[in-house]
Design a protein around this motif. Sequence first.
Motif, short mmCIF file in Angstrom:
data_model
loop_
_atom_site.label_atom_id
_atom_site.label_comp_id
_atom_site.label_asym_id
_atom_site.label_seq_id
_atom_site.Cartn_x
_atom_site.Cartn_y
_atom_site.Cartn_z
N LEU A 1 12.87 6.01 -3.10
CA LEU A 1 13.60 5.19 -2.08
C LEU A 1 12.65 4.13 -1.18
O LEU A 1 13.23 3.03 -1.03
CB LEU A 1 14.33 6.18 -1.02
N PHE A 2 11.61 4.43 -0.90
CA PHE A 2 10.88 3.50 0.10
C PHE A 2 10.78 2.27 -1.13
O PHE A 2 10.47 1.47 -0.45
CB PHE A 2 9.62 4.05 0.45
N ASN B 1 0.97 -1.38 -0.01
CA ASN B 1 -0.09 -0.14 0.15
C ASN B 1 0.81 1.22 -0.11
O ASN B 1 0.75 2.22 -0.50
CB ASN B 1 -0.89 0.01 1.26
N LEU B 2 1.86 1.13 0.84
CA LEU B 2 2.73 2.38 0.92
C LEU B 2 3.48 2.36 -0.46
O LEU B 2 3.60 3.62 -1.11
CB LEU B 2 4.08 2.32 1.87
N LEU C 1 11.91 10.76 -1.74
CA LEU C 1 12.02 9.93 -0.52
C LEU C 1 10.91 8.48 -1.23
O LEU C 1 11.07 7.53 -0.74
CB LEU C 1 11.32 10.41 0.44
N GLY C 2 9.89 8.88 -2.12
CA GLY C 2 9.21 7.93 -2.28
C GLY C 2 9.74 6.55 -3.03
O GLY C 2 9.52 5.49 -2.71
N ASN D 1 0.87 8.08 -6.66
CA ASN D 1 0.96 9.85 -6.48
C ASN D 1 1.73 10.30 -7.67
O ASN D 1 1.38 11.48 -8.27
CB ASN D 1 1.27 10.18 -5.06
N ASP E 1 1.06 3.77 -3.20
CA ASP E 1 0.60 5.17 -2.76
C ASP E 1 1.85 6.16 -3.29
O ASP E 1 1.53 7.06 -4.22
CB ASP E 1 0.86 5.52 -1.44
N GLU E 2 3.17 5.66 -3.34
CA GLU E 2 4.15 6.42 -3.77
C GLU E 2 4.23 6.77 -5.27
O GLU E 2 4.25 7.77 -6.08
CB GLU E 2 5.67 5.98 -3.35
#
Lengths: 150, 111
Positions: A116-117, A46-47, A113-114, A54, A50-51
């Motif tokens: 990278l995640f 989900n994270l 950052l996105g 987006n 989302d990145e």
Amino acid sequence: MSLADPPKKDVVVITNAITDMAKVVEFVDRFGATHGIPGEVSNAFNLCLDELLNNVISYGYDDRNTHEIRVELTMEDGVLTAEITDDGKPFDPSSAKLVVADRKLHSRAPGGLGILFVKTLMDELHYARKGGLNIVRITKRLREARRGNR
Amino acid sequence: MEIAEHQAGDVTILEIKGRIDSNAAGAFGDRLTSLIKGGRARLVVDLKQIIYISSAGFRALLVAGQLAEETNGTLALCALSAEVQRLFDLGSFTDLFAIYPSREEGLAKLS
């Protein structure tokens, strides 16, 4: 046993609106609950979705038209895959710059950052451009699930 | 995402529940910045009940943290789960904020 199981697949289609991303969260949680995927894996997907979504919704389109974005989840042989297909501008997230961290609050700039995640939380990030579409695939192996009953 | 607000002396506690994702980051950031601009100089954001925070949420925290710094306020965070702590570590955000293990410790430091 797992090797004989057919792949489990499901699809959701959203439009290029940030508010529509809530449908993807529900979709991932439902898919995870149905197929016994650990909560932390569903949360990681989900994270990362989302990145990636987006990015597509915020930067992928120059017009104000409604576009469809397709998200497909596949669970096969202990590997969970999410594939995003969109008709936005060509963009390869796997080649995007990673964040350069500044450890001082006042000078720290956001950004990077996105991705990278996504690169850290997933095992694979793959990009292809085909027929005017971006196809981004993220993959994670569920190590415990390989030895499970499914 | 849900936000509950509590007051303990001159410290304001914001308790966040759910996901701080792209959808929620705007409301999260607006709440933080409006409190700081409204003169609530001591803020503790309790993240115990969040599932994750996306880069949009980190951006909102960064903007609020910089605003607090400029106005001589304090924005502290508390009660990060192991999964959320990992996201802070990955993004090198751990050193940017005062982070306390529990709400009680955060309150004690800011009071």
